[in-house]
Design an enzyme around this catalytic site. Sequence first.
Site, PDB file in Angstrom:
ATOM      1  CG  ASP A  40      -1.889   1.127   1.245  1.00 48.31           C
ATOM      2  OD1 ASP A  40      -2.497   1.398   0.203  1.00 48.31           O
ATOM      3  OD2 ASP A  40      -2.041   1.760   2.312  1.00 48.31           O
ATOM      4  CG  ASP A  50      -2.211   7.503   0.264  1.00 50.35           C
ATOM      5  OD1 ASP A  50      -1.487   8.499   0.203  1.00 50.35           O
ATOM      6  OD2 ASP A  50      -3.004   7.173  -0.639  1.00 50.35           O
TER       7      ASP A  50
END
Length: 342
Positions: A26, A28
């Site tokens: 991922d 963010d």
Amino acid sequence: MSQASRTSPSGSSTALSEAYDTALLDLDGVVYAGGLAIAHAVEALGTARDGGMHLAYVTNNALRTPAAVAQHLTELGVPAGPTDVITSAQAVARLVADQMPAGARVLVIGGEGLRVALRERGLEPVESADDDPVAVVQGYGGPDLAWGRFAEASYAINRGLPWFASNTDLTIPGARGIAPGNGAAVEVVRIATGAEPQVAGKPLPPMHRETVLRTGAERPLVVGDRLDTDIEGAFNGGVDSLLVLTGVTDAAQLVAAAPEHRPTYIDADLRGLLTGQPEVVRDGEGFGCGGWTASARDDRLVLDGDGDALDGLRALCAAAWSHAGDGVCELDAEEAVGRLGL
């Protein structure tokens, strides 16, 4: 240990970057926050990559194109190309293309990443409900997305058009804190229409499908900061996961995690890729890790010992998850979690 029966974090005798061939990262809250690299991320990813691990960046944020994300990563010191980035915009574009005719017009509520992904699937993005669209697609459009865009989506959906959403993350981490995510914007349109969108992003199958198709990973490890997207997505895909505590999830939420939200491994940040993971062992009526022992007694979780706070958290998770079984641990954990200072 199967995903469905996870009652404790797992250990690993070898570095995770050696045990798995591909990290599905991922962005963010894991690699960066508010556009700035998270501490230790650049160095850790460089070491993992130099050791032979394939790095793929999987994000629910549909705002930017893969090329723009790759350029940003490269500027931060994490070399990446557009093919290393998989976005929920790509996943939702494939979902729309599977159901709509080639060349169909699609009303876009979101950013450039969504428009580029739709064009790649042979669809034509349009801006108004009066442009004869056959569907509505909504993705994160950034903090400056005009309120009128939600009205435009509502006009089209209330006319009976199918509605697609890149993801439904309610929040998104940034440099100044936690901000509303695409899920919050989706709620605005849902209230105005009473409709339900088809959703592509993590933790749902369309995103996992898109990731597998684009990476070809054989031994993937999902790396994320969110229980309800990254970790649940790994659970749904039947693959292992590493939760890092650099984004949305805190220690208390992790201790209380439902079965589908329990990661395989836990670490402070991306340096966890470069090390093995300590074993959590049953210790009498409790669970031990490092210098800590955790147990469930007297309607609360009790943590004894000292040492590395992460070891304490691992032991505490084992006590809570084992006590809860297939449910959510409702024992008071405030005092035990507070001792860790995480």
